[in-house]
Design an enzyme around this catalytic site. Sequence first.
Site, PDB file in Angstrom:
ATOM      1  N   THR A  28       0.815  -1.200   0.000  1.00 22.64           N
ATOM      2  CA  THR A  28       0.000   0.000   0.000  1.00 22.64           C
ATOM      3  C   THR A  28       0.860   1.266   0.000  1.00 22.64           C
ATOM      4  OG1 THR A  28      -1.433   1.300   1.476  1.00 22.64           O
ATOM      5  CG2 THR A  28      -0.112  -0.382   2.520  1.00 22.64           C
ATOM      6  N   ASP A  29       0.278   2.358  -0.479  1.00 18.62           N
ATOM      7  CA  ASP A  29       0.976   3.652  -0.415  1.00 18.62           C
ATOM      8  C   ASP A  29       1.060   4.177   1.024  1.00 18.62           C
ATOM      9  OD1 ASP A  29      -1.712   4.318  -0.041  1.00 18.62           O
ATOM     10  OD2 ASP A  29      -1.784   5.844  -1.607  1.00 18.62           O
ATOM     11  N   GLU A  30       0.272   3.573   1.935  1.00 19.27           N
ATOM     12  CA  GLU A  30       0.210   4.114   3.304  1.00 19.27           C
ATOM     13  C   GLU A  30       1.530   3.942   4.047  1.00 19.27           C
ATOM     14  OE1 GLU A  30      -3.486   3.412   5.364  1.00 19.27           O
ATOM     15  OE2 GLU A  30      -4.550   3.114   3.481  1.00 19.27           O
ATOM     16  N   TYR A  81      -1.917  -0.473  10.996  1.00 17.33           N
ATOM     17  CA  TYR A  81      -2.034  -1.161   9.696  1.00 17.33           C
ATOM     18  C   TYR A  81      -0.823  -0.863   8.816  1.00 17.33           C
ATOM     19  CZ  TYR A  81      -3.292  -1.657   4.743  1.00 17.33           C
ATOM     20  OH  TYR A  81      -3.272  -1.951   3.402  1.00 17.33           O
ATOM     21  N   LYS A  83       2.214  -3.301   7.347  1.00 16.42           N
ATOM     22  CA  LYS A  83       2.497  -3.488   5.913  1.00 16.42           C
ATOM     23  C   LYS A  83       3.938  -3.059   5.607  1.00 16.42           C
ATOM     24  CE  LYS A  83       0.141  -4.637   2.954  1.00 16.42           C
ATOM     25  NZ  LYS A  83      -0.213  -5.976   2.391  1.00 16.42           N
TER      26      LYS A  83
HETATM   27  P1  NAD Z   1      -9.518  -7.444   2.229  1.00 22.96           P
HETATM   28  O1  NAD Z   1      -9.464  -7.120   3.690  1.00 22.96           O
HETATM   29  O2  NAD Z   1     -10.741  -7.148   1.457  1.00 22.96           O
HETATM   30  O3  NAD Z   1      -9.183  -9.000   1.998  1.00 22.96           O
HETATM   31  C1  NAD Z   1      -8.177  -9.663   2.672  1.00 22.96           C
HETATM   32  C2  NAD Z   1      -8.317 -11.157   2.399  1.00 22.96           C
HETATM   33  O4  NAD Z   1      -7.256 -11.830   3.072  1.00 22.96           O
HETATM   34  C3  NAD Z   1      -9.626 -11.746   2.920  1.00 22.96           C
HETATM   35  O5  NAD Z   1     -10.172 -12.639   1.971  1.00 22.96           O
HETATM   36  C4  NAD Z   1      -9.197 -12.517   4.173  1.00 22.96           C
HETATM   37  O6  NAD Z   1     -10.031 -13.619   4.469  1.00 22.96           O
HETATM   38  C5  NAD Z   1      -7.797 -12.936   3.785  1.00 22.96           C
HETATM   39  N1  NAD Z   1      -6.939 -13.186   4.957  1.00 22.96           N
HETATM   40  C6  NAD Z   1      -6.777 -12.380   6.040  1.00 22.96           C
HETATM   41  N2  NAD Z   1      -5.930 -12.952   6.920  1.00 22.96           N
HETATM   42  C7  NAD Z   1      -5.529 -14.129   6.353  1.00 22.96           C
HETATM   43  C8  NAD Z   1      -4.642 -15.153   6.753  1.00 22.96           C
HETATM   44  N3  NAD Z   1      -3.982 -15.097   7.930  1.00 22.96           N
HETATM   45  N4  NAD Z   1      -4.451 -16.205   5.930  1.00 22.96           N
HETATM   46  C9  NAD Z   1      -5.105 -16.285   4.737  1.00 22.96           C
HETATM   47  N5  NAD Z   1      -5.970 -15.353   4.315  1.00 22.96           N
HETATM   48  C10 NAD Z   1      -6.171 -14.273   5.105  1.00 22.96           C
HETATM   49  O7  NAD Z   1      -8.250  -6.698   1.631  1.00 22.96           O
HETATM   50  P2  NAD Z   1      -8.086  -5.992   0.201  1.00 22.96           P
HETATM   51  O8  NAD Z   1      -8.635  -4.626   0.266  1.00 22.96           O
HETATM   52  O9  NAD Z   1      -8.538  -6.931  -0.847  1.00 22.96           O
HETATM   53  O10 NAD Z   1      -6.496  -5.863   0.156  1.00 22.96           O
HETATM   54  C11 NAD Z   1      -5.691  -6.905  -0.409  1.00 22.96           C
HETATM   55  C12 NAD Z   1      -4.238  -6.483  -0.302  1.00 22.96           C
HETATM   56  O11 NAD Z   1      -4.035  -5.256  -0.994  1.00 22.96           O
HETATM   57  C13 NAD Z   1      -3.776  -6.243   1.135  1.00 22.96           C
HETATM   58  O12 NAD Z   1      -2.478  -6.753   1.265  1.00 22.96           O
HETATM   59  C14 NAD Z   1      -3.784  -4.727   1.267  1.00 22.96           C
HETATM   60  O13 NAD Z   1      -2.819  -4.303   2.203  1.00 22.96           O
HETATM   61  C15 NAD Z   1      -3.428  -4.304  -0.138  1.00 22.96           C
HETATM   62  N6  NAD Z   1      -3.932  -2.980  -0.558  1.00 22.96           N
HETATM   63  C16 NAD Z   1      -5.261  -2.677  -0.415  1.00 22.96           C
HETATM   64  C17 NAD Z   1      -5.718  -1.444  -0.873  1.00 22.96           C
HETATM   65  C18 NAD Z   1      -7.174  -1.067  -0.779  1.00 22.96           C
HETATM   66  O14 NAD Z   1      -7.532   0.082  -1.095  1.00 22.96           O
HETATM   67  N7  NAD Z   1      -8.072  -1.970  -0.387  1.00 22.96           N
HETATM   68  C19 NAD Z   1      -4.828  -0.529  -1.455  1.00 22.96           C
HETATM   69  C20 NAD Z   1      -3.470  -0.899  -1.589  1.00 22.96           C
HETATM   70  C21 NAD Z   1      -3.035  -2.125  -1.146  1.00 22.96           C
HETATM   71  P1  TYD Z   2     -10.807   3.907   4.158  1.00 29.28           P
HETATM   72  O1  TYD Z   2     -11.745   3.500   3.088  1.00 29.28           O
HETATM   73  O2  TYD Z   2     -10.925   3.268   5.501  1.00 29.28           O
HETATM   74  O3  TYD Z   2      -9.329   3.732   3.565  1.00 29.28           O
HETATM   75  P2  TYD Z   2      -7.889   4.226   4.166  1.00 29.28           P
HETATM   76  O4  TYD Z   2      -8.049   4.602   5.582  1.00 29.28           O
HETATM   77  O5  TYD Z   2      -7.060   2.993   4.004  1.00 29.28           O
HETATM   78  O6  TYD Z   2      -7.465   5.360   3.305  1.00 29.28           O
HETATM   79  O7  TYD Z   2     -10.939   5.469   4.350  1.00 29.28           O
HETATM   80  C1  TYD Z   2     -10.758   6.376   3.272  1.00 29.28           C
HETATM   81  C2  TYD Z   2     -10.850   7.772   3.850  1.00 29.28           C
HETATM   82  O8  TYD Z   2     -12.202   7.989   4.286  1.00 29.28           O
HETATM   83  C3  TYD Z   2      -9.977   7.994   5.074  1.00 29.28           C
HETATM   84  O9  TYD Z   2      -9.470   9.315   5.037  1.00 29.28           O
HETATM   85  C4  TYD Z   2     -10.932   7.830   6.240  1.00 29.28           C
HETATM   86  C5  TYD Z   2     -12.252   8.340   5.687  1.00 29.28           C
HETATM   87  N1  TYD Z   2     -13.475   7.717   6.250  1.00 29.28           N
HETATM   88  C6  TYD Z   2     -14.514   8.531   6.703  1.00 29.28           C
HETATM   89  O10 TYD Z   2     -14.443   9.773   6.645  1.00 29.28           O
HETATM   90  N2  TYD Z   2     -15.624   7.924   7.215  1.00 29.28           N
HETATM   91  C7  TYD Z   2     -15.744   6.572   7.320  1.00 29.28           C
HETATM   92  O11 TYD Z   2     -16.782   6.078   7.843  1.00 29.28           O
HETATM   93  C8  TYD Z   2     -14.675   5.747   6.834  1.00 29.28           C
HETATM   94  C9  TYD Z   2     -14.753   4.244   6.910  1.00 29.28           C
HETATM   95  C10 TYD Z   2     -13.561   6.372   6.295  1.00 29.28           C
END
Ligand code: NAD
Ligand code: TYD
Length: 354
Positions: free
Chosen positions: A132-134, A158, A162
């Site tokens: 992630t960019d975070e 989080y 990561k």
């Molecule tokens: P998500 O939370 O929707 O899904 C995570 C999945 O991992 C779920 O299916 C869960 O059951 C599985 N999981 C969790 N713990 C596990 C374990 N111990 N063993 C096996 N499976 C396990 O997450 P996402 O949003 O799909 O993100 C996927 C990846 O992308 C993550 O690594 C996250 O850090 C990264 N990422 C997400 C975003 C975003 O905006 N969602 C952006 C950048 C990077």
């Molecule tokens: P989120 O979707 O949780 O992603 P991330 O924290 O990984 O960026 O949140 C996106 C942005 O929205 C973040 O600045 C937090 C804000 N947010 C709200 O303002 N209200 C909400 O109920 C949630 C879940 C997030």
Amino acid sequence: MILVTGGAGFIGSNFVLDWLAQSDEPVVNLDKLTYAGNLENLISLKNDSRHIFVHGDICDFELVASLLKQHQPRAIIHFAAESHVDRSILDSSEFMKTNIDGTFTLLETARQYWNLLDSDKKTAFRFHHVSTDEVYGSLQPNDAPFTETNLYQPNSPYSASKAASDHLVRAWHHTYGLPVTTSNCSNNYGSYHFPEKLIPLVITNALAGKALPIYGDGKQIRDWLYVKDHCSAIRRILEVGKVGEVYNVGGWNEKANIDIVNIITTLLDELKPDSQGSYSRLITYVTDRLGHDRRYAIDARKIERELGWKPAETFETGIRKTVEWYLANQEWVANVTSGEYRLWLDKNYSARQV
Ligand code: NAD
Ligand code: TYD
């Protein structure tokens, strides 16, 4: 074949679906099915022998080692993680287990497996780490977007977990030569997004006539990318990415949270008008998130220049598809928002002041 971890989650399930829509190469999908994992996302693959689902934990060394031995994948694409910042603030223990220990387990089992491959397979093997960019921390309004050489300055449990996993991946390459690549992507949105994150939460709450909670002043900025574009970037990295390299992935689409919410309510007003008036009436400012990062933005020039990848969707096209998907998939929403989800809403929102 390839091994995907976390392929029942939001991005992982989109990746598996897109992969099998474009290729006949089978996928072994290892997922623990936490609250975020949902096999319903993969229902269209129910009778598809190219998808082999394994219910299990990436921290389980024996299981991962035996899956590698049995299926002999040419690549591992590692999505599995605890991914929600708010949950990490309330209890980070699972984040440390899955994101750090789980990544360590995968790297170590992958290394042992890779060491025994013959020379051609060894050269071709890839471990792709989805991050992630975070990990880069928070930007000031006039700062340049994150490049791959930005300092790591994670601010939430989080992002710290990561960041730790990224460092492990780097070390397994540097020390043991494991052929890794890493991508650091900005915020994703699209189909199958669990409605605890901002965009799906706002869509589902609006349709249920519930408050749309904006943390703090709502002016925090995120850089949004349509999930299928993230999947295409990962496929591109797998195909032509350079071993040991890190690629930032983003959509050049910075938007303040309040602007995102306004775009969604305007779209819903058009696509599913509510007799009580605009959905914007539901916008509610609530207590801010602890340690809330102010701005993320990705400089995606490296992946464009070196690998020729670009997003296909603009935010306007992607968010319309997303809202339409949620309107067409209300049953999915109803199924994933039962049980544990309700407990989470209570835990995260009831103590916040309006
Ligand atoms: P998500 O939370 O929707 O899904 C995570 C999945 O991992 C779920 O299916 C869960 O059951 C599985 N999981 C969790 N713990 C596990 C374990 N111990 N063993 C096996 N499976 C396990 O997450 P996402 O949003 O799909 O993100 C996927 C990846 O992308 C993550 O690594 C996250 O850090 C990264 N990422 C997400 C975003 C975003 O905006 N969602 C952006 C950048 C990077
Ligand atoms: P989120 O979707 O949780 O992603 P991330 O924290 O990984 O960026 O949140 C996106 C942005 O929205 C973040 O600045 C937090 C804000 N947010 C709200 O303002 N209200 C909400 O109920 C949630 C879940 C997030």
